[in-house]
Design an enzyme around this catalytic site. Structure first.
Site, PDB file in Angstrom:
ATOM      1  CD  GLN A  93       4.504  -8.581   4.234  1.00 25.06           C
ATOM      2  OE1 GLN A  93       4.280  -7.668   3.440  1.00 25.06           O
ATOM      3  NE2 GLN A  93       3.810  -8.739   5.348  1.00 25.06           N
ATOM      4  NE  ARG A 112      -0.757   0.120   4.977  1.00 23.40           N
ATOM      5  CZ  ARG A 112      -0.831   1.277   5.623  1.00 23.40           C
ATOM      6  NH1 ARG A 112      -1.475   2.303   5.072  1.00 23.40           N
ATOM      7  NH2 ARG A 112      -0.273   1.426   6.803  1.00 23.40           N
ATOM      8  CG  ASN A 114       5.866  -0.665  -0.510  1.00 26.30           C
ATOM      9  OD1 ASN A 114       6.582  -1.597  -0.181  1.00 26.30           O
ATOM     10  ND2 ASN A 114       4.721  -0.388   0.109  1.00 26.30           N
ATOM     11  NE  ARG A 124      22.505 -15.559  33.117  1.00 28.85           N
ATOM     12  CZ  ARG A 124      21.927 -14.507  32.524  1.00 28.85           C
ATOM     13  NH1 ARG A 124      20.625 -14.280  32.711  1.00 28.85           N
ATOM     14  NH2 ARG A 124      22.621 -13.688  31.757  1.00 28.85           N
ATOM     15  NE  ARG A 168      -3.975  -3.440  -0.395  1.00 30.44           N
ATOM     16  CZ  ARG A 168      -2.938  -3.504   0.424  1.00 30.44           C
ATOM     17  NH1 ARG A 168      -3.042  -3.051   1.670  1.00 30.44           N
ATOM     18  NH2 ARG A 168      -1.784  -3.988  -0.007  1.00 30.44           N
TER      19      ARG A 168
END
Length: 561
Positions: free
Chosen positions: A110, A14, A24, A163, A73
């Site tokens: 992505q 977007r 983007n 640990r 979209r």
């Protein structure tokens, strides 16, 4: 397609990103961020269709230019609080209507994971060979000693039982968000998660998810990372300075992969590099060196082996490497991309050759030493003639100093290649003013404490100059005679070829300097007027610019073909 499964990649992008506005379409290493995800999908051997879901016209235009189709979209699906599930479902349904067909696997890719490899995407798809797998997610091993917080009791608690060092903790996977693959029948408006899950583990590099400017900086540095092969050796005839220069270069190339290549017959250099824990490989002859280089496939080859042949450098160029040489007076200089020679101040009128002290790279320790303050009395003498001292000037100078009335301290620094250490120790062990050291790791400390230094006209002269310590030079060979930096203008007393200098001449020059405070003060000031702190930056700025031209020319050639 994979095993008759038709595969759709959906890239959600977007326009209203908040962390990095318009991220983007911003240029990451000269390409729009969105282009990386598209190219990853295009390079897959299994992906059938790629669609970008966006609300932004500019993102849509760029996506189409890079080879993806676009699904616009709606505003309802473009808000900050809208999860990805309805976005992916919307893109899938619309794409299926366009294709008049259904997909079998839907991949969410992505755009904020530009370092993902196509091979990793394919490996994730291949997990669906198991028909029981419904969804595959990308993860990174993020094990560490972590703590949680109990809100009810307002206290912290450990998320571990015992640990341990990180490498001994159990694996703890964190989703990267880069890859999310689901079988078609599990993709809904409110979920993309099937019943049976599998994970694809990615590298730390591939796990980078760009959410803020720090992430962007990390991704850009990964994309600009180069593989650098450093060909260097150390042995009696050439000393150890070449290796130490290359170690200084390697220490500054923190964002690049470095591999040392050394002649298996030159143990001195191998020992030094081994002590610094850099990766290295040994070669047996030039043919073997070329073979190892081809296996490593570096972007840049650095040669610090003195004179090279045009045949050797031509072979490197034909193999597609950018070639950088140091202190090269051979025919290879005509073919190399750039040649640096700090030891020679003369202008050779070649566009690819850069000479002079501004291309000298100091060892890291010299950047943090204060400048020398000259005192009236000389109480500390330092003698160091490099890694090998083939003419044994060390002993010659010690004997000359001992023939005077000097009663201060004499620190003798020998290199790994010095021949005759035991004999030297036996000769002077009864003299408490003489301390002999071999291959010290903090030579700048010895130099700073010295009131006067004896050395050759090699790289050490730049180091003492950076501190401003009065220095007498004895040249080891004819080649060092051409190292004109060690001259009166820069604050040195250069006695010429050391083998031609007699003991009495050394005594006379030594006494003159010891007894003349004003002369030592003048030498100190002349040295400190020389800027030697920017050598690596000067070199790397030239390499960056010339490499950029090299890459543009290579791309131009590929496009023509």
């Amino acid at each position: 397609m994979f095993n008759n499964n038709k595969i759709l990649v959906v890239i959600p992008a977007r326009g209203g990103s908040k962390g990095i506005p318009r991220k983007n379409i911003r240029l990451l290493n000269h390409k729009p961020l969105i282009s990386y995800a598209i190219n990853i999908a295009k390079s897959s051997q299994y992906v059938d269709d790629i669609v970008v879901s966006t609300d932004d016209s500019e993102i849509a235009l760029l996506s189409e230019k890079f080879g993806a189709s676009v699904i616009r979209r709606s505003e309802e699906l473009s808000g900050d609080d809208v999860p990805l599930d309805p976005v992916i479902y919307d893109a899938m349904v619309k794409k299926e209507k366009q294709a008049f067909d259904e997909y079998d696997l839907v991949v969410t890719l992505q755009p904020t994971s530009p370092l993902l490899k196509s091979s990793t995407l394919d490996a994730a798809i291949e997990k669906f060979e198991d028909f029981a797998v419904d969804s595959v997610l990308s993860v990174v091993d993020d094990r560490h000693l972590s703590w949680g917080y109990d809100e009810n009791h307002q206290r912290y608690f450990p998320n571990y039982i015992e640990r341990k060092n990180r490498q001994y903790l159990p694996k703890d996977f964190r989703e990267t968000g880069a890859i999310f693959i689901t079988r078609r029948n599990f993709v809904h408006e409110d979920s993309r998660l099937g019943t049976n899950l599998d994970l694809i583990e990615v590298s730390r590099q591939e796990s980078v998810d760009i959410d803020n400017y720090e992430d962007w900086w990390i991704a850009e540095n990964y994309l600009q990372k180069k593989k650098v092969a450093i060909v260097v050796n150390a042995y009696d005839e050439i000393g150890t300075g070449h290796v130490y220069r290359c170690l200084s270069i390697a220490s500054k190339l923190v964002f690049h992969d470095v591999l040392f290549l050394m002649d298996e017959q030159r143990q001195l250099g191998i020992d030094i590099v081994s002590n610094y824990n850099y990766p290295f490989k040994l070669y047996d002859g030039e043919d073997d060196l070329i073979k190892i280089l081809r296996e490593y496939s570096p972007n840049i080859v650095v040669n610090d082996i003195l004179d090279t042949s045009s045949e050797y450098i031509t072979q490197l160029k034909e193999d597609g490497y950018f070639v950088v040489n140091f202190e090269d007076l051979g025919t290879g200089t005509e073919v190399a991309d750039v040649v640096f020679d700090a030891l020679y101040e003369h202008d050779v009128s070649e566009k690819n050759v850069f000479t002079g002290h501004k291309y000298y790279i100091l060892k890291d320790e010299f950047y943090f030493q204060p400048q020398k303050i000259i005192t009236q009395k000389v109480e500390n003498i330092m003698i160091t003639f490099g890694g090998t001292d083939p003419n044994n000037f060390t002993e010659k100078v010690i004997d000359s100093i001992l023939a005077t009335s000097y009663d201060g301290r004499i620190n003798v620094i020998l290199g790994l290649g010095y021949d005759g250490l035991e004999r030297l120790i036996d000769k002077y062990e009864s003299n408490n003013s003489i301390q002999i050291y071999r291959n010290v790791s903090d030579i700048s400390e010895f130099m700073f404490k010295a009131d006067l230094i004896f050395t050759s006209a090699g790289r050490t002269m730049y180091e003492v100059c950076s501190l401003g310590v009065p220095t007498i030079c004895l040249c080891q060979n004819e080649r060092e005679l051409t190292h004109v930096f060690a001259n009166e203008t820069n604050g040195f007393i250069n006695m010429g070829l050391g083998v031609d200098v007699g003991k009495q001449q050394i005594i006379d020059q030594f006494l003159k300097l010891v007894n003349d405070y004003e002369l030592r003060l003048e030498m100190n000031q002349k040295m400190l007027d020389v800027d030697l702190k920017d050598g690596f930056e000067n070199i790397w700025s030239i390499i960056r610019e010339e490499y950029r031209k090299f890459e543009l020319e290579r791309l131009k050639h590929e496009n023509i073909q």
